[in-house]
Structures are given as C-alpha cells and as structure tokens.
Design a protein around this motif. Sequence first.
Motif: not given
Ligand SMILES: C[S@@+](CC[C@H](N)C(=O)[O-])C[C@H]1O[C@@H](n2cnc3c(N)ncnc32)[C@H](O)[C@@H]1O
Length: 542
Positions: A33, A67, A92, A110-111, A129, A162
């Motif tokens: 996060a 966040a 989440f 969703a992805d 991510p 990614l």
């Molecule tokens: C680096 S964290 C950031 C979380 C939040 N935006 C923050 O700033 O605290 C990345 C988030 O992306 C999610 N995530 C991973 N792969 C994803 C995908 N393909 N599509 C959407 N969300 C994804 C993860 O579960 C994680 O919660």
Amino acid sequence: MTITAVESIRLEEQSRIDASKTINARRRLGQFATPPDLARDIARETVAMLDGNATVEMLEPSAGTGAFLSAFFSEAPGRVRRILAVELDLAFHDAQKRIWQDFPVDSRMADFTALKPDRFVDLVVANPPYVRHHNISAEVKQRLQADVMAETGLRLSGLSSLYCYFMLLSVKWMKPDAIGAWLVPTEWMSVNYGSAIRSFLSERVRLLRVHRFDSEDVRFSDALVSSCLVWFRNAPPADSVTFTSGGDITHPSRTEEVSVAELRQARKWPPTESANPPSAPRLRDFFTIRRGIATGDNPFFILPQEKVQERGIPSCFLKPILPSPRHLKTDRILSDEAGIPVNANRQFLLDCTGIDRTDLPESVMAYLTEGEATTASKKLCAGRTRWYDQEQRSPAPILCSYMGRGKDDGTPVRFILNESAAIATNSFLMLYPKGSLRRVFAESPEAREAAWRCLLSIPAGEFRRAGRCYGGGLQKMEPRELGDLLCQKLADWLSERIGFQYRQEDSGQLLFAMEPESPDEIPSLTKRKRARKFQTRRDANS
Ligand SMILES: C[S@@+](CC[C@H](N)C(=O)[O-])C[C@H]1O[C@@H](n2cnc3c(N)ncnc32)[C@H](O)[C@@H]1O
C-alpha cells in the motif's frame, strides 16, 4: 462519518488484510500500500495540474483499500465527482466497498488489464502492482503484449513487469487532456525493457514531470524497489519535461528541465550530463569485458580438489575456477606455480569440450555417466553439441563482481586482481586488457597492481550513474554498463607509463597509442567469430 474517521478504519483494515497474507502471496499480486502521507502529497500535486475548477472523474486501476481515494477526498474535497476503483483481490475489494460505501466510489472487482472501458476519465492515479515478469504466465503476457500493441503501437518486452502494462493500457480510459499520475519503480528509466515506456512517454503522450525518490528512501520497505512518480497528460508531447529528485514531491532537492528531443535519443533517463556524460576515457577503452562462463550445472561441473583426486581425473581435463564472489574472501588472488589459486578455494572446472565420450579416459567417462541422469537434461546442457561442452575463456587478470549494495557509501562491486590462471563463472565479469594496457599488463605484476588500484579509486557515485539500481541499494552492472564507467585515473596513469597521450576521436572513440586492436586481443572468441570480427574491422578501415 468524517474522512478522518474513514481513514483510520481504512488503515486498520489495511493492516488486518496485510497481516492475513504471507509476504510471498502479497508479492505475487504486488500488494504494497501507498503510505498515507505520500498519497496525500501526490493528491495535492496532481490536483494542481488539473485544468480549471470543474469536478473530475477519476480511475484508480489497482485501488487496494483506497489510499488514493482517501487522499483525494481529504486533499481536494468536492473536486472529485466519482472514482472508479478497480481491485482484483476479493479481501481488498470487500474491505474497500465497505469503507467507501458513503462516498461516490464505484468499487469493481476485476483484473484491470482485462477490463474494457465503459467510460472515460479526467484523471488516473495509480500505484500499480509491481509484479515481475517471472510471475506473469506466458499466456497472460501474450494477451497483454497484444493489447498494448493494439492500444499504443508499442511492443513491450516479455521482461516487463506488470506495472508497465498497467500504465500503457490506462490511456484507453483517458479523455483527451486527462492526467495520469503513476507511482512506479524507477527501473523503466534505465533497463532495456523500459525502452517502450520511454518511447510512450516521449512520443505518445505529454510527459509533464518525473520525480525520483532517493534510492535510499525506500518507501515500500517490504517491496524493495526505488520509486518514482510519473505525471503525463493524454495530449501530444511538449518540448520539455521537468525532472525532479530527492526531498519530497513538493520540495524536491534537484530540478531540471530536459528537452523531449534529448529524451528520445537517450539510452537512460534523465539524460543529464551526469547520466550520459560526454566523451571521456571509459573502461571499455581499456578492457574487453565478458561474462564468466555459464556451466549449466555448477555443482556437477565444478569439483573441489579433493574430489578431483578421489575420482582420479587427469589434469588436462581440469581448469582452475574461482568460487562465487560471496565465497571469495580476498580481492587479490595469489597463485602457485601451476596457476592454481593459493588463497581461494582450490576447485576445478571439468572441461572435455569437443571430445567424444568414447575418447575420454575411464575416470572421466565414469563421472560423466553419473551426470547423464541429472545434468545432461538441464536447459543449457541439453542445447549443446555435447552436453558436457563448456564455453571457453582465458583467465582474466581483472574480475568484477557485478552486483552489490555498497555499504557505507562504498562501491557496490568488487574489482579483483587475479594473478592465477583461474577462470570464473558468470557471477563475475571478466576484464581483458587491450591495446597498450595489454602490453603493460604483460610487463610486470607491479604494473598490473597499479592499474588495478586505479580501478579501485573509481568513486561509488560513478557506479550509480553507469549501472542500474534495484532499490534497497542493490546495484548491478551489465557488461556494457561496466564499460561505460569513467576511468580518468587509469587513462592518466597509462598515458604517463607509456609516454603517449591519448586522443579522443570526434566519434567519442578513445585512441590510445594509436594502434588498432588485433584479433588475438579478443580472448576466446571462436576462430570463425574472430576472423569475422577482424574482417569487419578491416572492411571498416578500408
Ligand atoms: C501496490 S498495491 C496499491 C494499492 C493501493 N492503490 C494503494 O496505493 O495503497 C496494488 C494493488 O493492485 C491489486 N492488483 C494486483 N493485480 C491486479 C489486477 N490485475 N487488476 C487490478 N488490481 C490488481 C493488488 O491486489 C493491490 O491491492
């Protein structure tokens, strides 16, 4: 409920979910996060880039618990009309939905990379991510590459993490002139796979600003990356871009304007004089740099002295080889009369390259028979003419451990003076002197030591400039980057020793003592490659 109260619930939920997962599970989905104070800094700075005062629609493609939702609702109350918050992970997503139920948030599980836009937004804000390419399946990579190609016309390398796909795919959600704010690792600025991102940012959109956090300032302590913020507008490129670094986003310690034309030419960003300095003596002017050998299976092909004796393997099939940098406690390898190291592990590479098994002595044959079951099918071995063939290298008088952290401002890599006939594996880069330096190396051990000391005096900052930094201070030098190190001291020392001035061609090439390199100065290329290389040089000179 006030935004402050919601934020404290969000932080509790964040800690609870983080604690419920293993670090490896979090790494697989890049679940780190954004620290709340950083998210608020980003929100303030980004809102200032928006045009006018109209309310905006925002997309958060990897929202976690939110966040950035919290930061925008608190720092720019009333400015954000609605936020589309995408999240892949159920835990989440569920938490996010609950936390933000009284706010204009459209939570979607969703992805993001597979979503088709059903609306266009004025603002995209993301900490996507950071999932390394090894953790993306070949099938998913292919789909992502095809989608990026269709959207931007750019081909992302299969080595891309990614976050690269996230950034390039986000444009299809953006209205003209919309702003994108991306908190991403800095790697794309210097590594080869980042070239498509650099093209995207300098050719397809209007890059507004890049801020690099100091590499020691690891914002995501458990993710081990050094981070930067990229702001761009969905509009044609402008003439220049602001690069800032250090301090915080609002008060950076360094600021410079860089022309976009220059960015398009640069191999690394930012292309300041310190990142791509003009012609000057560099390591590649003095050394041919090659990786050590990849044996295909070190435990099988590298035998300690006792085992060699026990198995009765004749010395003509053995070459002394150094242990990995971790196990090499000295930076100066001394040798006995046979060229075998005396102050490092005495171990040997089994090298029967080019010899059919049936022509080998019984002891060697018996050993290879044991490897048939385990080693012969390993990837590198299976691709060779004979599975036990080895790459050929001459011993190099200087070796470099090309990866390290450089404690207490020290240099991140070690230069090792090798007085033995030991070769090295690919945990080292091997430096073969060329031209005048080669002759000087042949003259005396004192000369070799003096040249080695010149290398030891290359300052730590120079490694940071030429190499790549993986955050948490880990630095790495590829052969080309090592060759890019400035080494004025070595040039001056050599110049004095041989009584020749060096001169720099307009092309930047350094001519030392004016003689062309002859093919026998390039160690261990196959004869055919040597001949070709020599021929090309002759063609170029004629
Ligand atoms: C680096 S964290 C950031 C979380 C939040 N935006 C923050 O700033 O605290 C990345 C988030 O992306 C999610 N995530 C991973 N792969 C994803 C995908 N393909 N599509 C959407 N969300 C994804 C993860 O579960 C994680 O919660």
